[in-house]
Motif scaffolding. Structure first.
Motif, PDB file in Angstrom:
ATOM      1  N   HIS A 142       0.781  -1.223   0.022  1.00  0.00           N
ATOM      2  CA  HIS A 142      -0.203  -0.074  -0.060  1.00  0.00           C
ATOM      3  C   HIS A 142       0.970   1.274   0.087  1.00  0.00           C
ATOM      4  O   HIS A 142       0.521   2.408  -0.533  1.00  0.00           O
ATOM      5  CB  HIS A 142      -0.937   0.116   1.050  1.00  0.00           C
ATOM      6  CG  HIS A 142      -0.368   0.124   2.395  1.00  0.00           C
ATOM      7  ND1 HIS A 142       0.345  -0.942   3.124  1.00  0.00           N
ATOM      8  CD2 HIS A 142      -0.280   1.241   3.292  1.00  0.00           C
ATOM      9  CE1 HIS A 142       0.778  -0.441   4.348  1.00  0.00           C
ATOM     10  NE2 HIS A 142       0.448   0.834   4.310  1.00  0.00           N
ATOM     11  N   VAL A 143       2.039   1.132   0.557  1.00  0.00           N
ATOM     12  CA  VAL A 143       2.821   2.430   0.585  1.00  0.00           C
ATOM     13  C   VAL A 143       3.213   2.626  -0.732  1.00  0.00           C
ATOM     14  O   VAL A 143       3.189   4.043  -1.281  1.00  0.00           O
ATOM     15  CB  VAL A 143       4.121   2.315   1.546  1.00  0.00           C
ATOM     16  CG1 VAL A 143       5.230   3.370   1.613  1.00  0.00           C
ATOM     17  CG2 VAL A 143       3.711   2.292   2.994  1.00  0.00           C
ATOM     18  N   ALA A 144       3.727   1.629  -1.792  1.00  0.00           N
ATOM     19  CA  ALA A 144       4.075   1.891  -2.759  1.00  0.00           C
ATOM     20  C   ALA A 144       3.032   2.462  -3.607  1.00  0.00           C
ATOM     21  O   ALA A 144       3.210   3.013  -4.699  1.00  0.00           O
ATOM     22  CB  ALA A 144       4.811   0.497  -3.487  1.00  0.00           C
ATOM     23  N   VAL A 145       1.612   1.842  -3.657  1.00  0.00           N
ATOM     24  CA  VAL A 145       0.621   2.265  -4.584  1.00  0.00           C
ATOM     25  C   VAL A 145       0.501   3.822  -4.354  1.00  0.00           C
ATOM     26  O   VAL A 145       0.343   4.492  -5.208  1.00  0.00           O
ATOM     27  CB  VAL A 145      -0.486   1.613  -3.910  1.00  0.00           C
ATOM     28  CG1 VAL A 145      -1.890   2.095  -4.527  1.00  0.00           C
ATOM     29  CG2 VAL A 145      -0.333   0.044  -4.606  1.00  0.00           C
ATOM     30  N   HIS A 146       0.683   4.336  -3.043  1.00  0.00           N
ATOM     31  CA  HIS A 146       0.374   5.707  -2.512  1.00  0.00           C
ATOM     32  C   HIS A 146       1.592   6.496  -3.175  1.00  0.00           C
ATOM     33  O   HIS A 146       1.325   7.729  -3.752  1.00  0.00           O
ATOM     34  CB  HIS A 146       0.379   5.856  -1.069  1.00  0.00           C
ATOM     35  CG  HIS A 146      -1.029   5.461  -0.629  1.00  0.00           C
ATOM     36  ND1 HIS A 146      -2.048   6.332  -0.697  1.00  0.00           N
ATOM     37  CD2 HIS A 146      -1.275   4.443   0.122  1.00  0.00           C
ATOM     38  CE1 HIS A 146      -3.199   5.722  -0.257  1.00  0.00           C
ATOM     39  NE2 HIS A 146      -2.734   4.568   0.424  1.00  0.00           N
ATOM     40  N   LEU A 147       2.671   5.924  -3.235  1.00  0.00           N
ATOM     41  CA  LEU A 147       3.924   6.694  -3.614  1.00  0.00           C
ATOM     42  C   LEU A 147       3.800   6.720  -5.184  1.00  0.00           C
ATOM     43  O   LEU A 147       4.017   7.682  -5.992  1.00  0.00           O
ATOM     44  CB  LEU A 147       5.191   5.807  -3.571  1.00  0.00           C
ATOM     45  CG  LEU A 147       5.935   6.367  -2.384  1.00  0.00           C
ATOM     46  CD1 LEU A 147       7.148   5.420  -2.177  1.00  0.00           C
ATOM     47  CD2 LEU A 147       6.581   7.764  -2.248  1.00  0.00           C
ATOM     48  N   ARG A 148       3.098   5.848  -6.145  1.00  0.00           N
ATOM     49  CA  ARG A 148       3.129   5.593  -7.309  1.00  0.00           C
ATOM     50  C   ARG A 148       1.906   7.061  -7.546  1.00  0.00           C
ATOM     51  O   ARG A 148       2.035   7.632  -8.703  1.00  0.00           O
ATOM     52  CB  ARG A 148       2.793   4.415  -7.985  1.00  0.00           C
ATOM     53  CG  ARG A 148       3.773   3.661  -8.046  1.00  0.00           C
ATOM     54  CD  ARG A 148       3.314   2.244  -8.784  1.00  0.00           C
ATOM     55  NE  ARG A 148       4.349   1.189  -8.861  1.00  0.00           N
ATOM     56  CZ  ARG A 148       4.514   0.401  -7.835  1.00  0.00           C
ATOM     57  NH1 ARG A 148       3.559   0.231  -7.027  1.00  0.00           N
ATOM     58  NH2 ARG A 148       5.498  -0.688  -7.774  1.00  0.00           N
ATOM     59  N   ALA A 149       1.137   6.825  -6.925  1.00  0.00           N
ATOM     60  CA  ALA A 149      -0.119   8.000  -7.149  1.00  0.00           C
ATOM     61  C   ALA A 149       0.700   9.342  -7.037  1.00  0.00           C
ATOM     62  O   ALA A 149       0.202  10.149  -7.765  1.00  0.00           O
ATOM     63  CB  ALA A 149      -1.314   7.718  -6.146  1.00  0.00           C
ATOM     64  N   ALA A 150       1.341   9.542  -5.945  1.00  0.00           N
ATOM     65  CA  ALA A 150       2.068  10.940  -5.724  1.00  0.00           C
ATOM     66  C   ALA A 150       2.908  11.172  -6.901  1.00  0.00           C
ATOM     67  O   ALA A 150       2.675  12.591  -7.320  1.00  0.00           O
ATOM     68  CB  ALA A 150       2.627  10.921  -4.589  1.00  0.00           C
ATOM     69  N   ILE A 151       3.627  10.291  -7.393  1.00  0.00           N
ATOM     70  CA  ILE A 151       4.619  10.519  -8.467  1.00  0.00           C
ATOM     71  C   ILE A 151       3.746  11.063  -9.789  1.00  0.00           C
ATOM     72  O   ILE A 151       3.869  11.858 -10.432  1.00  0.00           O
ATOM     73  CB  ILE A 151       5.380   9.393  -8.823  1.00  0.00           C
ATOM     74  CG1 ILE A 151       6.336   9.264  -7.804  1.00  0.00           C
ATOM     75  CG2 ILE A 151       6.149   9.297 -10.107  1.00  0.00           C
ATOM     76  CD1 ILE A 151       6.995   7.810  -7.543  1.00  0.00           C
ATOM     77  N   ASN A 152       2.546  10.265  -9.987  1.00  0.00           N
ATOM     78  CA  ASN A 152       1.916  10.396 -11.110  1.00  0.00           C
ATOM     79  C   ASN A 152       1.194  11.767 -11.001  1.00  0.00           C
ATOM     80  O   ASN A 152       1.182  12.564 -12.096  1.00  0.00           O
ATOM     81  CB  ASN A 152       0.736   9.457 -11.183  1.00  0.00           C
ATOM     82  CG  ASN A 152       1.099   8.125 -11.929  1.00  0.00           C
ATOM     83  OD1 ASN A 152       2.206   8.034 -12.201  1.00  0.00           O
ATOM     84  ND2 ASN A 152       0.275   7.011 -11.375  1.00  0.00           N
ATOM     85  N   ALA A 153       0.567  11.905  -9.782  1.00  0.00           N
ATOM     86  CA  ALA A 153       0.135  13.686  -9.524  1.00  0.00           C
ATOM     87  C   ALA A 153       1.195  14.589  -9.798  1.00  0.00           C
ATOM     88  O   ALA A 153       0.848  15.895 -10.399  1.00  0.00           O
ATOM     89  CB  ALA A 153      -0.636  13.791  -8.250  1.00  0.00           C
ATOM     90  N   ARG A 154       2.409  14.186  -9.147  1.00  0.00           N
ATOM     91  CA  ARG A 154       3.394  15.372  -9.406  1.00  0.00           C
ATOM     92  C   ARG A 154       3.878  15.577 -10.774  1.00  0.00           C
ATOM     93  O   ARG A 154       4.155  16.545 -11.269  1.00  0.00           O
ATOM     94  CB  ARG A 154       4.552  14.821  -8.747  1.00  0.00           C
ATOM     95  CG  ARG A 154       5.799  15.885  -8.757  1.00  0.00           C
ATOM     96  CD  ARG A 154       5.517  16.954  -7.743  1.00  0.00           C
ATOM     97  NE  ARG A 154       6.737  17.950  -7.600  1.00  0.00           N
ATOM     98  CZ  ARG A 154       6.744  18.906  -6.850  1.00  0.00           C
ATOM     99  NH1 ARG A 154       5.565  19.078  -5.940  1.00  0.00           N
ATOM    100  NH2 ARG A 154       7.715  19.632  -6.784  1.00  0.00           N
ATOM    101  N   MET A 155       3.545  14.676 -11.742  1.00  0.00           N
ATOM    102  CA  MET A 155       3.927  14.648 -13.214  1.00  0.00           C
ATOM    103  C   MET A 155       2.820  15.086 -13.851  1.00  0.00           C
ATOM    104  O   MET A 155       2.789  15.182 -15.231  1.00  0.00           O
ATOM    105  CB  MET A 155       4.598  13.304 -13.617  1.00  0.00           C
ATOM    106  CG  MET A 155       5.836  12.919 -12.994  1.00  0.00           C
ATOM    107  SD  MET A 155       6.447  11.162 -13.413  1.00  0.00           S
ATOM    108  CE  MET A 155       6.596  11.595 -15.334  1.00  0.00           C
TER     109      MET A 155
END
Length: 57
Positions: free
Chosen positions: A28-41
């Motif tokens: 779940h931490v990785a899922v949230h990180l991926r979502a944050a990376i996508n949002a940042r981009m």
């Protein structure tokens, strides 16, 4: 001229790489990180039924 570095994006990618190395890249931490990376981009938020694409991360 040197291009500025997006420090938050770089740190999130490093954290995701560390999770992958530890075998926790699908938690779940990785899922949230991926979502944050996508949002940042500038990506759109995931919707119900969307799948994560691990390519290019």
């Amino acid at each position: 001229m040197t291009r500025p570095t997006d420090v938050p994006l770089s740190l999130m990618r490093m954290a995701l790489a560390l999770l992958d190395q530890r075998g926790e890249g699908d938690g779940h931490v990785a899922v949230h990180l991926r979502a944050a990376i996508n949002a940042r981009m500038g990506g759109k938020p995931l919707q119900a039924g969307d799948e994560l694409d691990n390519e290019g991360q």
